[in-house]
Design a protein around this motif. Structure first.
Motif, PDB file in Angstrom:
ATOM      1  N   GLU A   3       0.814  -1.214   0.000  1.00  0.00           N
ATOM      2  CA  GLU A   3       0.000   0.000   0.000  1.00  0.00           C
ATOM      3  C   GLU A   3       0.848   1.266   0.000  1.00  0.00           C
ATOM      4  O   GLU A   3       0.416   2.319  -0.470  1.00  0.00           O
ATOM      5  N   VAL A   4       2.061   1.153   0.542  1.00  0.00           N
ATOM      6  CA  VAL A   4       2.952   2.306   0.672  1.00  0.00           C
ATOM      7  C   VAL A   4       4.361   1.886   0.273  1.00  0.00           C
ATOM      8  O   VAL A   4       4.850   0.833   0.687  1.00  0.00           O
ATOM      9  N   GLU A  35      -4.095   0.062  -6.248  1.00  0.00           N
ATOM     10  CA  GLU A  35      -4.339   1.084  -7.262  1.00  0.00           C
ATOM     11  C   GLU A  35      -4.032   2.485  -6.758  1.00  0.00           C
ATOM     12  O   GLU A  35      -3.608   3.353  -7.521  1.00  0.00           O
ATOM     13  N   SER A  36      -4.252   2.722  -5.487  1.00  0.00           N
ATOM     14  CA  SER A  36      -4.033   4.059  -4.911  1.00  0.00           C
ATOM     15  C   SER A  36      -2.844   4.057  -3.952  1.00  0.00           C
ATOM     16  O   SER A  36      -2.883   4.704  -2.902  1.00  0.00           O
ATOM     17  N   SER A  37      -1.811   3.329  -4.305  1.00  0.00           N
ATOM     18  CA  SER A  37      -0.648   3.230  -3.420  1.00  0.00           C
ATOM     19  C   SER A  37       0.041   4.581  -3.263  1.00  0.00           C
ATOM     20  O   SER A  37       0.027   5.426  -4.164  1.00  0.00           O
ATOM     21  N   TYR A  38       0.638   4.769  -2.101  1.00  0.00           N
ATOM     22  CA  TYR A  38       1.385   5.985  -1.794  1.00  0.00           C
ATOM     23  C   TYR A  38       2.875   5.721  -1.983  1.00  0.00           C
ATOM     24  O   TYR A  38       3.373   4.644  -1.630  1.00  0.00           O
ATOM     25  N   VAL A  39       3.579   6.714  -2.515  1.00  0.00           N
ATOM     26  CA  VAL A  39       5.030   6.620  -2.692  1.00  0.00           C
ATOM     27  C   VAL A  39       5.680   7.833  -2.035  1.00  0.00           C
ATOM     28  O   VAL A  39       5.310   8.974  -2.321  1.00  0.00           O
ATOM     29  N   SER A  63      11.549  12.404 -10.422  1.00  0.00           N
ATOM     30  CA  SER A  63      10.324  11.600 -10.364  1.00  0.00           C
ATOM     31  C   SER A  63       9.453  11.821 -11.588  1.00  0.00           C
ATOM     32  O   SER A  63       8.698  10.924 -11.999  1.00  0.00           O
ATOM     33  N   ASN A  64       9.547  13.002 -12.172  1.00  0.00           N
ATOM     34  CA  ASN A  64       8.751  13.299 -13.366  1.00  0.00           C
ATOM     35  C   ASN A  64       9.325  12.653 -14.619  1.00  0.00           C
ATOM     36  O   ASN A  64       8.659  12.600 -15.660  1.00  0.00           O
ATOM     37  N   GLN A  65      10.545  12.161 -14.530  1.00  0.00           N
ATOM     38  CA  GLN A  65      11.226  11.601 -15.698  1.00  0.00           C
ATOM     39  C   GLN A  65      11.147  10.079 -15.767  1.00  0.00           C
ATOM     40  O   GLN A  65      11.614   9.484 -16.738  1.00  0.00           O
ATOM     41  N   VAL A  66      10.572   9.455 -14.763  1.00  0.00           N
ATOM     42  CA  VAL A  66      10.511   7.991 -14.738  1.00  0.00           C
ATOM     43  C   VAL A  66       9.065   7.525 -14.621  1.00  0.00           C
ATOM     44  O   VAL A  66       8.185   8.275 -14.192  1.00  0.00           O
ATOM     45  N   GLU A  67       8.847   6.274 -15.018  1.00  0.00           N
ATOM     46  CA  GLU A  67       7.532   5.667 -14.909  1.00  0.00           C
ATOM     47  C   GLU A  67       7.357   5.092 -13.511  1.00  0.00           C
ATOM     48  O   GLU A  67       7.944   4.069 -13.163  1.00  0.00           O
ATOM     49  N   MET A  68       6.565   5.761 -12.712  1.00  0.00           N
ATOM     50  CA  MET A  68       6.295   5.314 -11.356  1.00  0.00           C
ATOM     51  C   MET A  68       4.955   5.895 -10.905  1.00  0.00           C
ATOM     52  O   MET A  68       4.489   6.893 -11.477  1.00  0.00           O
ATOM     53  N   PRO A  69       4.326   5.301  -9.902  1.00  0.00           N
ATOM     54  CA  PRO A  69       3.046   5.839  -9.429  1.00  0.00           C
ATOM     55  C   PRO A  69       3.209   7.284  -8.951  1.00  0.00           C
ATOM     56  O   PRO A  69       4.074   7.581  -8.134  1.00  0.00           O
ATOM     57  N   LYS A  70       2.386   8.170  -9.467  1.00  0.00           N
ATOM     58  CA  LYS A  70       2.526   9.583  -9.134  1.00  0.00           C
ATOM     59  C   LYS A  70       1.270  10.188  -8.509  1.00  0.00           C
ATOM     60  O   LYS A  70       1.280  11.340  -8.083  1.00  0.00           O
ATOM     61  N   ALA A  71       0.191   9.424  -8.466  1.00  0.00           N
ATOM     62  CA  ALA A  71      -1.060   9.971  -7.939  1.00  0.00           C
ATOM     63  C   ALA A  71      -0.915  10.400  -6.488  1.00  0.00           C
ATOM     64  O   ALA A  71      -1.453  11.428  -6.065  1.00  0.00           O
ATOM     65  N   ASN A  72      -0.157   9.611  -5.711  1.00  0.00           N
ATOM     66  CA  ASN A  72       0.058   9.924  -4.296  1.00  0.00           C
ATOM     67  C   ASN A  72       1.560   9.924  -3.995  1.00  0.00           C
ATOM     68  O   ASN A  72       2.018   9.281  -3.045  1.00  0.00           O
ATOM     69  N   ILE A  92      -0.507   8.120   6.092  1.00  0.00           N
ATOM     70  CA  ILE A  92      -1.031   6.775   5.830  1.00  0.00           C
ATOM     71  C   ILE A  92      -2.103   6.386   6.845  1.00  0.00           C
ATOM     72  O   ILE A  92      -2.986   5.579   6.543  1.00  0.00           O
ATOM     73  N   ASP A  93      -2.041   6.966   8.037  1.00  0.00           N
ATOM     74  CA  ASP A  93      -3.083   6.687   9.030  1.00  0.00           C
ATOM     75  C   ASP A  93      -4.432   7.221   8.568  1.00  0.00           C
ATOM     76  O   ASP A  93      -5.475   6.621   8.849  1.00  0.00           O
ATOM     77  N   LYS A  94      -4.423   8.329   7.877  1.00  0.00           N
ATOM     78  CA  LYS A  94      -5.686   8.903   7.388  1.00  0.00           C
ATOM     79  C   LYS A  94      -6.364   7.976   6.385  1.00  0.00           C
ATOM     80  O   LYS A  94      -7.582   8.008   6.230  1.00  0.00           O
ATOM     81  N   GLN A  95      -5.562   7.141   5.720  1.00  0.00           N
ATOM     82  CA  GLN A  95      -6.101   6.208   4.730  1.00  0.00           C
ATOM     83  C   GLN A  95      -6.151   4.779   5.264  1.00  0.00           C
ATOM     84  O   GLN A  95      -6.477   3.852   4.520  1.00  0.00           O
ATOM     85  N   SER A  96      -5.776   4.607   6.538  1.00  0.00           N
ATOM     86  CA  SER A  96      -5.756   3.279   7.174  1.00  0.00           C
ATOM     87  C   SER A  96      -4.870   2.301   6.404  1.00  0.00           C
ATOM     88  O   SER A  96      -5.241   1.147   6.159  1.00  0.00           O
ATOM     89  N   LEU A  97      -3.694   2.754   6.049  1.00  0.00           N
ATOM     90  CA  LEU A  97      -2.732   1.920   5.323  1.00  0.00           C
ATOM     91  C   LEU A  97      -1.687   1.376   6.294  1.00  0.00           C
ATOM     92  O   LEU A  97      -1.287   2.069   7.231  1.00  0.00           O
ATOM     93  N   SER A  98      -1.234   0.164   6.052  1.00  0.00           N
ATOM     94  CA  SER A  98      -0.284  -0.429   7.000  1.00  0.00           C
ATOM     95  C   SER A  98       0.784  -1.313   6.363  1.00  0.00           C
ATOM     96  O   SER A  98       1.767  -1.652   7.019  1.00  0.00           O
TER      97      SER A  98
END
Length: 243
Positions: A3-4, A35-39, A63-72, A92-98
């Motif tokens: 998730e993270v 799908e909504s992973s944080y980086v 980060s803008n020059q490589v293919e990686m998750p950018k939504a979060n 990550i606590d706000k999204q309950s990610l662990s």
């Protein structure tokens, strides 16, 4: 599922940061991400604000020059690594990610684990992938090994955590000075001073649904003061209180 993802650049020389990111992206591509992973891209060195700002801009640019998750995607650059992890934890606590995948250097993994032990609970699941810079400057994946921290390194980590906690604001209630029987009065300099414990109920607002580590329950002012005076007594006090 992961998730993270946390990519740490803290001990990576500036000349190798771009290669390090590309290697990290290769690892990310093999992860089973949500799908909504944080980086988080993190960098922590005791630099001037100007240098840290330049590093942050550079990481954003890469980060803008490589293919990686950018939504979060977020780039965190601060002198205090405790402050960085606190920010990560809040988000990550706000999204309950662990479930957290950490990409870190072989030499920094042990220090990272100490921070995790103090700032996170067992609710969070950390897995580590370690990278190393080869003799010819190549970045390669290395199986995690055992690295023992020097006592000074551990002290620096504790100090970073406690100094950061001292900057956090308590909430609700006035500070109450209590006499403590947990710290024995064995020295004259402890009279009327070292036996006073600063407490607040509750002490620190972590703004999260998941409990923080044991160290966060002590008032930050107490931790910093006793760190300078009697570290052994602090540890004994913490264990007694939390038991």
């Amino acid at each position: 599922m992961v998730e993270v993802v946390l990519i740490d650049f803290s001990d990576v020389h500036y000349d190798y940061i771009e290669k390090w990111l590309h290697s990290a992206v290769n690892i990310i591509s093999t992860c089973n991400l949500t799908e909504s992973s944080y980086v988080f891209m993190t960098y922590s060195q005791d630099n001037t604000d100007i240098v840290n700002n330049d590093i942050q801009k550079y990481l954003h640019q890469l980060s803008n020059q490589v293919e990686m998750p950018k939504a979060n995607l977020e780039v965190l650059v601060q002198a205090s690594f405790a402050a960085i992890l606190y920010t990560v934890k809040q988000k990550i606590d706000k999204q309950s990610l662990s479930n957290i995948q950490v990409i870190v250097s072989t030499g920094r993994k042990a220090a990272f684990e100490v921070y995790v032990q103090q700032l996170f609970t067992a609710t969070y699941k950390f897995t580590f992938e370690t990278l190393v810079i080869g003799s010819e400057g190549e970045i390669k994946l290395q199986l995690p090994g055992t690295c023992v921290l020097m006592s000074q390194q551990r002290d620096d980590i504790w100090k970073d955590i406690w100094m950061f906690m001292a900057q956090l604001k308590g909430v609700m209630g006035e500070i109450v000075i209590l006499k403590s029987l947990l710290i024995p009065d064995t020295q004259e300099r402890q009279n009327d001073k070292a036996q006073k414990i600063m407490t607040r109920t509750p002490t620190i607002d972590l703004s999260c649904s998941q409990p923080s580590a044991q160290i966060l329950t002590l008032h930050s002012s107490l931790m910093v003061a006793l760190w300078q005076d009697a570290r052994v007594n602090i540890m004994a006090t913490m264990v007694s209180i939390l038991d």
